[in-house]
Design an enzyme around this catalytic site. Structure first.
Site, mmCIF file in Angstrom:
data_model
loop_
_atom_site.group_PDB
_atom_site.id
_atom_site.type_symbol
_atom_site.label_atom_id
_atom_site.label_comp_id
_atom_site.label_asym_id
_atom_site.label_seq_id
_atom_site.Cartn_x
_atom_site.Cartn_y
_atom_site.Cartn_z
ATOM 1 C CB CYS A 115 -15.387 0.571 -10.258
ATOM 2 S SG CYS A 115 -15.045 0.975 -8.330
ATOM 3 C CG HIS A 250 -12.826 3.550 -12.016
ATOM 4 N ND1 HIS A 250 -13.776 4.481 -11.405
ATOM 5 C CD2 HIS A 250 -12.494 2.544 -11.331
ATOM 6 C CE1 HIS A 250 -13.774 3.774 -10.288
ATOM 7 N NE2 HIS A 250 -12.915 2.887 -10.232
ATOM 8 C CG ASN A 280 -12.787 4.246 -6.668
ATOM 9 O OD1 ASN A 280 -13.788 4.385 -7.258
ATOM 10 N ND2 ASN A 280 -12.252 3.155 -6.566
HETATM 11 O O1 UT7 Z 1 -12.183 0.343 -8.626
HETATM 12 C C1 UT7 Z 1 -11.220 -0.568 -8.129
HETATM 13 C C2 UT7 Z 1 -11.411 -0.440 -6.677
HETATM 14 N N1 UT7 Z 1 -10.149 -0.750 -5.941
HETATM 15 C C3 UT7 Z 1 -8.753 -0.289 -6.393
HETATM 16 O O2 UT7 Z 1 -8.526 -0.077 -7.714
HETATM 17 C C4 UT7 Z 1 -7.741 -0.543 -5.651
HETATM 18 C C5 UT7 Z 1 -6.694 -1.375 -6.033
HETATM 19 N N2 UT7 Z 1 -5.652 -1.111 -5.073
HETATM 20 C C6 UT7 Z 1 -4.809 -0.297 -4.811
HETATM 21 O O3 UT7 Z 1 -5.176 0.918 -5.232
HETATM 22 C C7 UT7 Z 1 -3.712 -0.291 -3.740
HETATM 23 O O4 UT7 Z 1 -3.558 -1.740 -3.519
HETATM 24 C C8 UT7 Z 1 -4.089 0.382 -2.230
HETATM 25 C C9 UT7 Z 1 -3.857 1.805 -2.330
HETATM 26 C C10 UT7 Z 1 -5.291 -0.057 -1.598
HETATM 27 C C11 UT7 Z 1 -2.706 -0.017 -1.343
HETATM 28 O O5 UT7 Z 1 -1.653 0.221 -1.790
HETATM 29 P P1 UT7 Z 1 -0.548 -0.940 -1.727
HETATM 30 O O6 UT7 Z 1 0.778 -0.379 -2.331
HETATM 31 O O7 UT7 Z 1 -1.002 -2.186 -2.630
HETATM 32 O O8 UT7 Z 1 -0.124 -1.195 -0.464
HETATM 33 P P2 UT7 Z 1 -0.227 -2.657 0.600
HETATM 34 O O9 UT7 Z 1 -1.679 -3.089 0.570
HETATM 35 O O10 UT7 Z 1 0.652 -3.348 -0.169
HETATM 36 O O11 UT7 Z 1 0.124 -2.037 1.972
HETATM 37 C C12 UT7 Z 1 1.382 -1.528 2.278
HETATM 38 C C13 UT7 Z 1 1.580 -1.042 3.845
HETATM 39 C C14 UT7 Z 1 0.962 -2.124 4.601
HETATM 40 O O12 UT7 Z 1 1.708 -2.252 5.805
HETATM 41 P P3 UT7 Z 1 2.763 -3.446 5.979
HETATM 42 O O13 UT7 Z 1 1.766 -4.659 5.886
HETATM 43 O O14 UT7 Z 1 3.809 -3.422 5.000
HETATM 44 O O15 UT7 Z 1 3.202 -2.942 7.334
HETATM 45 C C15 UT7 Z 1 -0.438 -1.796 5.094
HETATM 46 O O16 UT7 Z 1 -0.698 -2.271 6.264
HETATM 47 O O17 UT7 Z 1 0.554 -0.017 3.790
HETATM 48 C C16 UT7 Z 1 0.030 -0.275 5.039
HETATM 49 N N3 UT7 Z 1 -1.369 0.697 4.812
HETATM 50 C C17 UT7 Z 1 -1.518 1.698 5.279
HETATM 51 N N4 UT7 Z 1 -0.483 2.792 5.782
HETATM 52 C C18 UT7 Z 1 -1.286 3.947 5.930
HETATM 53 C C19 UT7 Z 1 -2.484 0.333 4.312
HETATM 54 N N5 UT7 Z 1 -3.552 1.241 4.017
HETATM 55 C C20 UT7 Z 1 -2.852 2.323 4.771
HETATM 56 C C21 UT7 Z 1 -3.284 3.613 5.141
HETATM 57 N N6 UT7 Z 1 -2.506 4.401 5.613
HETATM 58 N N7 UT7 Z 1 -4.304 4.184 4.680
#
Ligand code: UT7
Length: 323
Positions: A115, A250, A280
C-alpha cells in the site's frame, strides 16, 4: 548551478467500470452495509473485468496523465510502476505500459511496497530526476487486488478494490515558484511481515495465493507510523499541519485517516477522501485520490499537498509536494 526539482505536470486515473456495493457483498459473505460503513467508511469499490489486467488499468491512467500534462508519450524516459498485483511474475508490468505507449527509449520497472508503493515510487522517480539521469517520469500505482482476495473471507474481501492512477513528473531547475516534490520519507520494518501478507508466491508455494491480514494489528500500528513520517516531512521542510492545503492519505480505512488527521491537527476540510467509493486500492489509492481532488478543482497549482501511506511489510512513507 541550481538544484533540480521534480514538478507535477499531469495527473490521470482509471477505474474499471464494474462496481461492487456493500449490498452485493452481503449476498456473498456474512456481512452488512452497516458493518462495512461503520468500521471502514467504504460503500463500494471497482472490480476489473475478466481479462482486464493491471497493465490495462495503468495504461489508461498513464494516457490520462499525459493528456493532462499536454505531453506526448515520447517525452517520457522513465516509468516507475508500483504494484503488488503485476500481470505476470515477470516481465515488469511497467514494460507492458511502456510498450502500450509506444516508448522504446529510457527505462521502465516495477516497484513493490504494497500500500505504500506509490509513495516509494514517487520518491524513487524524484531521486532519478534530481540526479539528472532522466527528464520526465510517469509514476503509476496500479492494482487488481480483486485477484488476490479470498472472496469467502469477510474480514478482507470487503476492504479492497481495483484501479490505477498516474502522475507525470518533470525535472526542472529550482525556481518555478517553489513547485515540485519537496521531501520524501520512506520506512519499513520487516518484523511485521506476517501481519499483512499473501499466502503464496513464486519461491514459496509456486502459486499466487490470497491476501491475509491481522486487521486489528495493522490498525494498531497505522496511526503512529503515519504520523511519525509526516512529522519527519514537516521537520525537513519547516511546513506544518497549518500550512498544508491538502492531505491526501492512502485510502485504507476512514477511521485511520480521521485519527491521523486529528493527531496531526489537520483540519477535516483539508482531507481528501475516496475510500468510500474506491475501497483500498493499495498502491493506486493515492494517485486516484489526487486525480479526484484535482479534477474537481480542489488541488490547484501552488497548493501544498501532503501524501502518506502505510501497508504490508510494514512499509510506510510520506511526501510533501508543492503542486
Ligand atoms: O493499507 C493497509 C491495509 N489494511 C488496513 O489498513 C486495515 C487496518 N484494519 C482495519 O481497517 C480494521 O481492523 C478492519 C476494518 C479490518 C476490522 O475492523 P475492527 O474494528 O478492527 O474489527 P475486528 O477485526 O476487531 O472485528 C470485530 C468483529 C469480529 O467479530 P467478533 O469476534 O467480535 O464476534 C469480526 O469477526 O467484526 C467481525 N467482522 C465482520 N462482521 C461483519 C469482521 N469482518 C466483518 C465483516 N462483516 N466484513
Amino acid at each position: 548551478m541550481s538544484a533540480i526539482r521534480s514538478v507535477v505536470r499531469g495527473v490521470g486515473a482509471y477505474l474499471p467500470s464494474r462496481t461492487l456495493t456493500n449490498a452485493d457483498l452481503a449476498l456473498m459473505v456474512d456481512t452488512s452495509d452497516e458493518w462495512i460503513v461503520q468500521r471502514t467508511g467504504i460503500s463500494e469499490r471497482h472490480i476489473a473485468a475478466d481479462g482486464e489486467l493491471t497493465s490495462d488499468l495503468a495504461l489508461h491512467a498513464a494516457r490520462a496523465a499525459l493528456a493532462d500534462a499536454g505531453l506526448d508519450a515520447q517525452d517520457i524516459d522513465l516509468i516507475v510502476l508500483a504494484t503488488s498485483t503485476p500481470d505476470n511474475t515477470f516481465p515488469a508490468t511497467a514494460v507492458s505500459v511502456q510498450a502500450g505507449l509506444g516508448i522504446t527509449h529510457g527505462a521502465a520497472f516495477d516497484l513493490q511496497a504494497v500500500c505504500s508503493g506509490f509513495v516509494f515510487a514517487l520518491a524513487t522517480a524524484d531521486n532519478f530526476l534530481k540526479s539528472g539521469a532522466y527528464k520526465r517520469a510517469l509514476v503509476i500505482g496500479a492494482e487488481t487486488f480483486s485477484r488476490i482476495l479470498d472472496w469467502s473471507d469477510r474480514t478482507t474481501c470487503v476492504l479492497f478494490g481495483d484501479g490505477a492512477g498516474a502522475l507525470v513528473l518533470e525535472a526542472v531547475s529550482e525556481g518555478e515558484e517553489g513547485r515540485g516534490v519537496l521531501t520524501t520519507h520512506l520506512r519499513s520494518d520487516g518484523r511485521h511481515k506476517n501481519k499483512l501478507y499473501v499466502d503464496g508466491g513464486v519461491s514459496s508455494t509456486k502459486t499466487v495465493g490470497y491476501l491475509r491480514m491481522e486487521g486489528r494489528e495493522v490498525f494498531r500500528h497505522a496511526v503512529g507510523m503515519i504520523t511519525d513520517v509526516i512529522e519527519d516531512a514537516f521537520k525537513a521542510t519547516g511546513e506544518s499541519a497549518a500550512s498544508i492545503d491538502w492531505f491526501v492519505p492512502h485510502q485504507a480505512n476512514r477511521r485511520i485517516i480521521d485519527a491521523s488527521a486529528v493527531k496531526l491537527g489537520i483540519a477535516p476540510e483539508k482531507v481528501v477522501i475516496t475510500v468510500d467509493h474506491h475501497g483500498n486500492t493499495s498502491a493506486a489509492s493515492i494517485p486516484l485520490a489526487l486525480a479526484a481532488a484535482y479534477a474537481d478543482g480542489r488541488i490547484k497549482k501552488g497548493d501544498l499537498v501532503l501524501l502518506e501511506a502505510m501497508g504490508g511489510g510494514f512499509t510506510w512513507g510520506s511526501a510533501l509536494v508543492r503542486w
